[in-house]
Design a protein around this motif. Structure first.
Motif: not given
Length: 278
Positions: A102-104, A160-165, A181-183
């Motif tokens: 998520r942070d990435h 790609v980063a969003i897809t992995r998240y 974006w979830l906690g």
């Protein structure tokens, strides 16, 4: 006593090591020792996680070496952003931990010039990843009542980063919530304070600032990514008008204000690219 393994490498031992590096260095010794100390921090954190041995970086006796220009910049350096991305997994597909993935992804989306409010307001239905877009994001300032918004183009690595998240998000107990974006620990929508703390925690993980020093906790704020985005686009030759459109501004003075701290650097680069004119 000779050091035989990392369990003997405590804060006093590191103090001797860093001092020797500082005294034996050349040029900007304080900066070089700061870089070395920053680079070793993730290594000792890994050793602590793997072997359950206290990290010397958690010991208040460890002497900290600050960067000689340790002033929070308006525009973030390429090295700083790269370090944040690396400390959150560097885009490695084998990293599956929800928080890191998520942070990435969040850091990558911030590099696309979104305001913190815009990022935190993103919902799942704002994603158009097949087209490399998110939007419409929060309406333009001074046009909120009209329902206007804009679509933001994403770099391939951000997609790609969003897809992995999203894959990691599927296992979250609030996965059915509309917010993107979830906690952590099962919490719902990420808040601004959560975003701010996350960025500064990741900066500390990467070796920027001393997380135990109250004066060093505000190393970075989300809006600095927006300043950096403007500088990056202008440096790449994107016109002010196009930067305004992409960033969601109506006044050209905002472009100059947001990228003012690097204006001289861009002017010098532009002049040097001309080469020998006569």
């Amino acid at each position: 006593m000779a050091v035989t393994d990392f369990t003997h490498c405590d804060a006093p031992a590191l103090n001797v090591f860093f001092r020797a590096h500082y005294d034996g260095g050349k040029g900007e010794r304080q900066g070089g020792t700061h870089t070395l100390q920053r680079n070793l921090r993730p290594f000792f954190k890994w050793l602590s996680d793997e072997y359950d041995h206290p990290s010397p970086y958690d010991d208040p006796r460890l002497q900290r070496y600050a960067h000689p220009t340790d002033v929070r910049p308006t525009t973030l350096s390429e090295e700083f952003i790269h370090d944040l991305l690396q400390i959150t997994g560097g885009g490695n597909p084998r990293v599956r931990a929800f928080e890191k993935v998520r942070d990435h992804a969040i850091i990558r989306v911030l590099t696309e010039g979104l305001r913190a409010e815009e990022l935190l307001s993103l919902r799942l239905d704002h994603l158009h990843l097949s087209d490399g877009l998110v939007g419409p994001v929060t309406p333009l300032k001074e046009a909120r009542a009209s329902g206007e918004g804009r679509f933001v183009p994403l770099q391939p690595k951000t997609v790609v980063a969003i897809t992995r998240y999203l894959r990691a998000r599927d296992s979250h107990k609030r996965a059915s919530d509309p917010w993107l974006w979830l906690g952590t620990r099962g919490r719902d929508k990420l808040t601004y304070s959560g975003l701010y703390r996350m960025l500064n925690r990741r900066a500390a993980d990467a070796g920027y600032g001393n997380p135990d020093d109250p004066e060093s906790k505000s190393i970075i704020h989300p809006h600095q990514f927006r300043h950096t985005y403007s500088h990056d686009l202008l440096s790449a030759g994107v016109s002010e008008g196009d930067v305004m459109t992409l960033a969601g501004w109506k006044d050209p003075s905002m472009v100059r204000r947001y990228a003012a701290d690097m204006a001289t650097s861009r002017a010098h680069s532009a002049a040097q690219k001309l080469g020998d004119r006569y």
